[in-house]
Design a protein around this motif. Structure first.
Motif, PDB file in Angstrom:
ATOM      1  N   THR A  79       0.828  -1.200   0.000  1.00  0.00           N
ATOM      2  CA  THR A  79       0.000   0.000   0.000  1.00  0.00           C
ATOM      3  C   THR A  79       0.865   1.255   0.000  1.00  0.00           C
ATOM      4  O   THR A  79       2.063   1.207   0.234  1.00  0.00           O
ATOM      5  CB  THR A  79      -0.927   0.014   1.223  1.00  0.00           C
TER       6      THR A  79
ATOM      7  N   SER B  65      -0.038   7.179  -4.581  1.00  0.00           N
ATOM      8  CA  SER B  65       0.529   7.178  -5.932  1.00  0.00           C
ATOM      9  C   SER B  65       1.892   7.872  -5.919  1.00  0.00           C
ATOM     10  O   SER B  65       2.069   8.900  -5.255  1.00  0.00           O
ATOM     11  CB  SER B  65      -0.401   7.906  -6.907  1.00  0.00           C
TER      12      SER B  65
ATOM     13  N   GLN C 253      -0.445  -3.054 -14.243  1.00  0.00           N
ATOM     14  CA  GLN C 253      -1.528  -2.154 -13.864  1.00  0.00           C
ATOM     15  C   GLN C 253      -2.371  -1.764 -15.066  1.00  0.00           C
ATOM     16  O   GLN C 253      -3.593  -1.720 -14.995  1.00  0.00           O
ATOM     17  CB  GLN C 253      -0.955  -0.907 -13.196  1.00  0.00           C
TER      18      GLN C 253
ATOM     19  N   GLN D 179      -7.867  -6.869 -17.820  1.00  0.00           N
ATOM     20  CA  GLN D 179      -7.105  -7.077 -16.597  1.00  0.00           C
ATOM     21  C   GLN D 179      -7.151  -8.537 -16.167  1.00  0.00           C
ATOM     22  O   GLN D 179      -6.142  -9.123 -15.763  1.00  0.00           O
ATOM     23  CB  GLN D 179      -7.646  -6.179 -15.477  1.00  0.00           C
TER      24      GLN D 179
ATOM     25  N   GLU E 153      -2.152  -3.251  -8.713  1.00  0.00           N
ATOM     26  CA  GLU E 153      -3.524  -2.710  -8.753  1.00  0.00           C
ATOM     27  C   GLU E 153      -4.450  -3.585  -9.617  1.00  0.00           C
ATOM     28  O   GLU E 153      -5.099  -3.094 -10.551  1.00  0.00           O
ATOM     29  CB  GLU E 153      -3.511  -1.273  -9.300  1.00  0.00           C
TER      30      GLU E 153
ATOM     31  N   THR F 178      -7.321  -4.790  -9.123  1.00  0.00           N
ATOM     32  CA  THR F 178      -8.763  -4.556  -9.000  1.00  0.00           C
ATOM     33  C   THR F 178      -9.141  -3.110  -9.298  1.00  0.00           C
ATOM     34  O   THR F 178     -10.290  -2.716  -9.127  1.00  0.00           O
ATOM     35  CB  THR F 178      -9.245  -4.909  -7.583  1.00  0.00           C
ATOM     36  N   GLY F 179      -8.198  -2.320  -9.774  1.00  0.00           N
ATOM     37  CA  GLY F 179      -8.435  -0.890  -9.943  1.00  0.00           C
ATOM     38  C   GLY F 179      -9.539  -0.547 -10.928  1.00  0.00           C
ATOM     39  O   GLY F 179     -10.174   0.496 -10.806  1.00  0.00           O
ATOM     40  N   GLN F 180      -9.789  -1.421 -11.921  1.00  0.00           N
ATOM     41  CA  GLN F 180     -10.806  -1.149 -12.932  1.00  0.00           C
ATOM     42  C   GLN F 180     -12.049  -2.020 -12.758  1.00  0.00           C
ATOM     43  O   GLN F 180     -12.878  -2.105 -13.666  1.00  0.00           O
ATOM     44  CB  GLN F 180     -10.230  -1.375 -14.332  1.00  0.00           C
TER      45      GLN F 180
ATOM     46  N   THR G 264      -2.183  -2.180  -3.924  1.00  0.00           N
ATOM     47  CA  THR G 264      -3.572  -1.726  -3.925  1.00  0.00           C
ATOM     48  C   THR G 264      -3.738  -0.413  -3.170  1.00  0.00           C
ATOM     49  O   THR G 264      -2.996  -0.124  -2.230  1.00  0.00           O
ATOM     50  CB  THR G 264      -4.495  -2.791  -3.305  1.00  0.00           C
ATOM     51  N   HIS G 265      -4.726   0.382  -3.624  1.00  0.00           N
ATOM     52  CA  HIS G 265      -5.171   1.555  -2.882  1.00  0.00           C
ATOM     53  C   HIS G 265      -6.448   1.254  -2.098  1.00  0.00           C
ATOM     54  O   HIS G 265      -6.921   2.101  -1.345  1.00  0.00           O
ATOM     55  CB  HIS G 265      -5.470   2.722  -3.845  1.00  0.00           C
ATOM     56  N   ASP G 266      -7.003   0.072  -2.298  1.00  0.00           N
ATOM     57  CA  ASP G 266      -8.300  -0.282  -1.737  1.00  0.00           C
ATOM     58  C   ASP G 266      -8.125  -0.936  -0.372  1.00  0.00           C
ATOM     59  O   ASP G 266      -7.581  -2.048  -0.282  1.00  0.00           O
ATOM     60  CB  ASP G 266      -9.016  -1.238  -2.698  1.00  0.00           C
TER      61      ASP G 266
END
Length: 239
Positions: A56, A59, A100, A158, A177, A179-181, A209-211
């Motif tokens: 984590t 950006s 990504q 993805q 990332e 799961t980003g989309q 991930t950012h989630d």
């Protein structure tokens, strides 16, 4: 081990298992002179096959660069990265990276994209095709087997990228990332697949991930900021 007041951070396994990948004072810089950007700063890590890690950080903190270094796609500016038990002449491969962004070859269909790394590694075409179909099935996208990349949505592309990595059965699965989309349901499925594949293959798994929902699915966290690395476990303790 961790030295909180120093640039070099040590992250080691607590289970005594053989490492899948090790780094020593790993640093990567971009640019020269006054414009130099230090993306990764003196990171020392040891990752074993049982590790399930959420990477984590904001950006620009160095997450993607670290994954590219661990995959062997980027050369360190200083320090080292090694895969102690990697055999370049045999499967599984040392590391596989889910990129990504879009990374499919545009003039190859989905099955051809997924099997391509296997063919490069010397796998027979029939075996490579079977492994590609099995990976697509694991992700629930068999219907896309003959589709061309320009017909896929971002989320579908993805998942094809994930299938390409899983088909190669790497010792280290790296996902930038992934799961980003995706919507929440599709994201949950992708994490389920990555965790299940890591268990089935006996592979280590690192997911950038950012989630926070995704991060909580993995028992260990590597937090990056300004290229520096800190680790916390599921109990929230910094190591």
């Amino acid at each position: 081990m961790t030295s909180l007041g120093r640039t070099t951070i040590g992250v080691t396994s607590e289970r005594g298992e053989d490492a899948v990948v090790r780094t020593e004072r790993l640093t990567r810089c971009f640019g020269t002179g006054a414009g130099t950007v230090v993306a990764v700063r003196g990171v020392t890590v040891s990752v074993t096959s049982g590790d399930r890690i959420a990477l984590t950080g904001p950006s620009g903190s160095g997450k993607s660069t670290l994954l590219h270094l661990l995959a062997g796609l980027v050369t360190p500016t200083s320090g080292s990265v090694c895969w102690p038990d990697a055999d370049p002449d045999a499967a599984p491969v040392a590391a596989g990276l889910v990129f990504q962004g879009r990374s499919l070859v545009p003039n190859l269909n989905v099955t051809e994209n997924v099997r391509l790394p296997l063919l490069f590694a010397g796998c027979r075409e029939a075996d490579a095709t079977n492994r590609a179909h099995a990976a697509l099935s694991r992700l629930g996208i068999c219907a896309l087997a003959t589709a061309m990349p320009d017909t896929l949505s971002g989320g579908q592309a993805q998942r094809v990228g994930i299938a390409r990595v899983l088909a190669a059965a790497p010792r280290l699965i790296l996902a930038d990332e992934p799961t980003g989309q995706l919507d929440h349901a599709a994201a949950a499925l992708v994490i389920d697949v990555l965790l299940g594949a890591a268990d089935d293959l006996g592979s280590a798994l690192i997911v950038s991930t950012h989630d926070p929902v995704v991060a909580r699915r993995l028992p260990m966290e590597w937090a990056m900021r300004d290229g520096r690395l800190r680790r916390t476990s599921l109990d929230g303790q910094r190591r």
